[in-house]
Structure formats: structure tokens, C-alpha cells
Design a protein around this motif. Sequence first.
Motif, PDB file in Angstrom:
ATOM      1  N   ALA A   5       0.834  -1.195   0.000  1.00 29.55           N
ATOM      2  CA  ALA A   5       0.000   0.000   0.000  1.00 29.55           C
ATOM      3  C   ALA A   5       0.870   1.246   0.000  1.00 29.55           C
ATOM      4  CB  ALA A   5      -0.915   0.015   1.228  1.00 29.55           C
ATOM      5  N   ILE A   6       0.541   2.195  -0.859  1.00 30.07           N
ATOM      6  CA  ILE A   6       1.186   3.508  -0.851  1.00 30.07           C
ATOM      7  C   ILE A   6       0.211   4.513  -0.257  1.00 30.07           C
ATOM      8  CG2 ILE A   6       2.077   5.421  -2.247  1.00 30.07           C
ATOM      9  CD1 ILE A   6       3.109   3.426  -4.251  1.00 30.07           C
ATOM     10  N   VAL A   7       0.698   5.296   0.690  1.00 33.04           N
ATOM     11  CA  VAL A   7      -0.079   6.404   1.251  1.00 33.04           C
ATOM     12  C   VAL A   7       0.694   7.677   0.960  1.00 33.04           C
ATOM     13  CG1 VAL A   7      -1.127   7.410   3.306  1.00 33.04           C
ATOM     14  CG2 VAL A   7      -0.933   4.911   3.101  1.00 33.04           C
ATOM     15  N   GLY A  26      -2.259  -5.412   8.310  1.00 38.00           N
ATOM     16  CA  GLY A  26      -1.460  -6.444   7.657  1.00 38.00           C
ATOM     17  C   GLY A  26      -0.852  -6.066   6.325  1.00 38.00           C
ATOM     18  N   HIS A  27      -0.999  -4.803   5.928  1.00 40.61           N
ATOM     19  CA  HIS A  27      -0.427  -4.367   4.652  1.00 40.61           C
ATOM     20  C   HIS A  27       1.037  -3.964   4.808  1.00 40.61           C
ATOM     21  CE1 HIS A  27      -4.364  -4.391   2.710  1.00 40.61           C
ATOM     22  NE2 HIS A  27      -4.843  -3.769   3.774  1.00 40.61           N
ATOM     23  N   GLY A  77      -1.076  -2.836  -4.460  1.00 39.10           N
ATOM     24  CA  GLY A  77      -2.471  -3.255  -4.489  1.00 39.10           C
ATOM     25  C   GLY A  77      -3.413  -2.239  -3.890  1.00 39.10           C
ATOM     26  N   VAL A  78      -2.862  -1.324  -3.085  1.00 42.76           N
ATOM     27  CA  VAL A  78      -3.669  -0.297  -2.421  1.00 42.76           C
ATOM     28  C   VAL A  78      -2.979   1.050  -2.606  1.00 42.76           C
ATOM     29  CG1 VAL A  78      -4.598   0.543  -0.224  1.00 42.76           C
ATOM     30  CG2 VAL A  78      -4.496  -1.930  -0.678  1.00 42.76           C
ATOM     31  N   GLY A 127      -7.411  -4.204  -7.038  1.00 41.17           N
ATOM     32  CA  GLY A 127      -6.891  -2.889  -6.678  1.00 41.17           C
ATOM     33  C   GLY A 127      -7.870  -2.170  -5.778  1.00 41.17           C
ATOM     34  N   ARG A 128      -7.323  -1.389  -4.864  1.00 45.95           N
ATOM     35  CA  ARG A 128      -8.127  -0.557  -3.984  1.00 45.95           C
ATOM     36  C   ARG A 128      -7.515   0.846  -4.006  1.00 45.95           C
ATOM     37  NH1 ARG A 128     -10.925  -4.240  -4.625  1.00 45.95           N
ATOM     38  NH2 ARG A 128     -11.842  -5.693  -3.098  1.00 45.95           N
TER      39      ARG A 128
END
Length: 240
Positions: A5-7, A26-27, A77-78, A127-128
Motif C-alpha cells: 500500500a502507498i499512502v 497487515g499491509h 495493491g492499495v 486494486g483498492r
Amino acid sequence: MGRTAIVTGGTRGLGKAIALALREAGHQVAANYLYDEEEAHAFQREHGIAVYRWDVSDFAACCEGVARVEAELGPVGVLVNNAGITADAMFHKMSEEQWWSVIQTNLGSMFAMTRPVIEGMRARGFGRIVNISSINARKGQAGQCNYAAAKAGIIGFTKSLALENAARNVTVNAVAPGYCDTPMVAAMRPDVLAAITAGIPAGRMGASADIARTVVFLADEAAGFITGATFDVNGGQYLA
């Protein structure tokens, strides 16, 4: 099942809370930042979350940044498009720089960050994407024509991208926070903060965790039938 996940804007404020909550879920999280390198690396040391520096308004930088994250952590994926700035002024006094800097960072980043990940998400069938809008996209705000326009644009972007990708199990949703306990809000005058709080039916400012929990839900595989939606998390201050 954890994903990479990228924020964006992920080392402070709402982004920090979102990054921590996704990691707790869990990411494998990559927190993007641009300013305050010392703060970002302190965040990395304290929480063990990888940090990456690039400008989300720069398409080439985003492509390079995403490639680096994927090489080190795996396919994205996120994606949480959270990074944003303000440059407030009444419109009749607003400079061209104030207008375009906010539009490019807050809205232009939707293209710059999402374009490098969308093909991979489609190809992998998952994808989210969660885009952080604002209560002021819904109701407007004097002195924030630039900010409100950008954040409202995010909602239109979210709906259109959702339609394009629903059949590939790629969901795209927006979260429109109300006033929360972030450094951006804390910088307001105390009397202004008191007046805002008095207008929130829930009787308090939002907590960063309120937003983070919503993002974690939308990033989950179980949220696969929710797409194109905007979640208003504002304590009842504005009901769209």
C-alpha cells in the motif's frame, strides 16, 4: 491478505494515521512525503514503515517513486491519495500561484499517482484506490476556492475511474473528512476552532483514527462491491 500500500503524505496528519492503520491491518506500507525529511525518518525509525520522498504533483517523479516501491516491496495493491496542501485567500485576492499550486498538488496528483499503478491493478485483477477529498468539496468554503475546487474534482475523478475499472475488481472510492485533529486544523485560531466545533453535531472534532478506519475498510477485500462512493466522515456537520 496484506497488500503493498502507498499512502501519499503518509508521515504526518491523516496520512500518518492511515499508514499506521493499514500496517496494523497487515499491509506492507510505503509512506510518501515531500517536506520535512527529519520528521519522515523519525516516523520510519519509530514505526518501521518505509518512507519515500517524491513530489506527487510531478508525474515523472511519481512514476519513478512507484517503480522504486514496487521493486522493494512488491506490486501496489492499495493506493491512498492523501497528500494535499492549502493556500487560502479570498478569490479576488488569490494569486495565480496559490491557485495552481493547490490544483496541481491536490487534484493533479490524482493522475500523477494513479496512472502508474492502474494498469498493474487491472492486469492482476485487484486494486483498492482511496482518494481523500474534504467536507469543503461538498459545501464550499470562503477563502478556499482553489482547495474546494480540487477536492470536488477528486469526487468526479473517483466516480469516473470507478466505472472504468469495476469489472477488473479495482475499486475506487473517496473519503471526505470533516475537521479533524491534524496539524493543518490545529494551525487555526482558537476562536475559529471553537466555532467550528460548536457546529459539529457529534460535539467534537474528528480524530485521525476515524478517517483511518474508513480507509482500512475500503482497502479490504471484503469491500469489493463498494465503488464510486464518497464517504462523508464529518460528525454530521454537513449531510450531502
